[in-house]
Design a protein around this motif. Structure first.
Motif, PDB file in Angstrom:
ATOM      1  N   TRP A  84      -9.622  54.270  21.696  1.00  0.00           N
ATOM      2  CA  TRP A  84      -8.843  55.461  21.385  1.00  0.00           C
ATOM      3  C   TRP A  84      -7.353  55.130  21.263  1.00  0.00           C
ATOM      4  CZ3 TRP A  84     -11.584  59.920  20.549  1.00  0.00           C
ATOM      5  CH2 TRP A  84     -12.908  59.944  21.013  1.00  0.00           C
ATOM      6  N   HIS A  85      -6.572  56.124  20.803  1.00  0.00           N
ATOM      7  CA  HIS A  85      -5.117  56.023  20.728  1.00  0.00           C
ATOM      8  C   HIS A  85      -4.448  57.004  21.704  1.00  0.00           C
ATOM      9  CE1 HIS A  85      -5.737  53.857  16.928  1.00  0.00           C
ATOM     10  NE2 HIS A  85      -6.504  54.867  16.555  1.00  0.00           N
ATOM     11  N   ALA A  86      -4.735  58.289  21.484  1.00  0.00           N
ATOM     12  CA  ALA A  86      -4.105  59.348  22.287  1.00  0.00           C
ATOM     13  C   ALA A  86      -4.955  60.610  22.200  1.00  0.00           C
ATOM     14  CB  ALA A  86      -2.689  59.630  21.786  1.00  0.00           C
ATOM     15  N   PRO A  87      -6.167  60.584  22.747  1.00  0.00           N
ATOM     16  CA  PRO A  87      -7.056  61.744  22.600  1.00  0.00           C
ATOM     17  C   PRO A  87      -6.512  62.994  23.285  1.00  0.00           C
ATOM     18  CG  PRO A  87      -7.960  60.141  24.151  1.00  0.00           C
ATOM     19  CD  PRO A  87      -6.793  59.491  23.502  1.00  0.00           C
ATOM     20  N   ASN A  88      -6.801  64.141  22.665  1.00  0.00           N
ATOM     21  CA  ASN A  88      -6.466  65.436  23.242  1.00  0.00           C
ATOM     22  C   ASN A  88      -7.684  65.963  23.998  1.00  0.00           C
ATOM     23  OD1 ASN A  88      -3.776  65.721  22.043  1.00  0.00           O
ATOM     24  ND2 ASN A  88      -4.895  65.777  20.110  1.00  0.00           N
TER      25      ASN A  88
END
Length: 289
Positions: free
Chosen positions: A43-47
């Motif tokens: 992932w990168h920056a999941p919400n």
């Protein structure tokens, strides 16, 4: 993919999960967001929505019914609609549908709003209650930042600098990712928490309450830094895959279950209640220094 840009920063955001995938410093030719190497973490920056963390046995109890909902919720796996976009501003929207109702029985709209201004990116979460009754949810961010910034540096050259010099009460997680009731105190050294490869050997550092509303990622080698500000959030998670060259700074409203689990969603620790027809907003920002 949606791209925002100004003279300082270029930002990329995926429609899947409305996930931030790049913050690129034009002046330094540097990427701050972890690029999702699957050998560590994809992932990168999941919400995180409509829950933060894991549910005991993946079970969510609402109005006497049990629903199956996976860790951190469904938003990060779902394609959002882009309902507004300009060179420095974008709004992503996820409305309830038949798939969401099977695991989260509420009528809602969840918006993720990005706004770029000078050296800062603001991320705002907006939840709109489309029901005639209260809805309950949690929301959180999970951005991962490349550490070290430069190839000549090492992970342990870096530290987190908190806004206040306070003792941090850590709430421990079990091997399964649930709170086990254990707590410990982390003492900062002049507001600093040193990063090292073993800091996350026993999972995330979770601080349910803290005075600091800003944390900077800094190096002992140079003045360049990232500042993460989260005044709307009560709690903070800090995590990395052990040995991976990144660190996640995670503002949260809500938590994983305890080992004992929970009976109903409205009694879940840290849950947000939103009245019929009302709108909830909370935001955090990332600033290049």
């Amino acid at each position: 993919m949606i791209q925002l840009s100004n003279e300082y920063i270029r930002v990329n955001i995926k429609k899947k999960g409305a996930e931030l995938s790049s913050i690129y410093n034009k002046n330094m030719a540097h990427e701050y967001i972890w690029q999702g190497d699957p050998s560590f973490w994809p992932w990168h920056a999941p919400n995180l929505f409509p829950i933060v963390g894991g549910l005991k046995d993946n079970h969510l109890a609402v109005d006497g019914q049990i629903y199956e909902l996976a860790r951190h919720g469904f938003a990060r796996h779902t394609n959002f609609q882009v309902i507004e976009s300009s060179g420095t501003h974008a709004i992503f929207s996820l409305r309830y549908n038949q798939e969401t109702l099977r695991v989260f029985p509420y009528h809602f709209e969840f918006q993720v709003i990005y706004h770029l201004e000078n050296e800062s990116l603001k991320c705002i979460y907006k939840v709109i209650n489309l029901e005639t009754k209260p809805i309950y949810f949690s929301v959180g961010a999970h951005p991962a930042f490349n550490v070290p910034f430069f190839s000549y540096e090492h992970y342990n050259d870096y530290y987190l600098e908190f806004e206040k010099d306070e003792p941090l009460i850590r709430h421990h997680l079990s091997d399964a990712g649930y709170f086990n009731g254990e707590e410990s105190t982390i003492l900062l050294d002049n507001r600093k928490l040193q990063l090292n490869e073993n800091l996350f050997d026993t999972d995330a550092l979770v601080f349910k309450t803290l005075l600091s509303k800003r944390v900077a990622i800094r190096s002992k080698n140079h003045p360049h830094a990232l500042l993460i500000s989260y005044s709307d959030f009560k709690s903070l998670g800090i995590w990395a895959k052990p040995g991976a060259p990144f660190v996640c700074i995670e503002p949260w409203l809500g938590y994983a279950d305890s080992e004992a689990g929970t009976s109903t969603i409205e009694k879940k620790e840290g849950i947000v209640s939103l009245a019929p027809g009302h709108v909830f907003e909370a935001g955090y920002s990332i600033t290049i220094q």
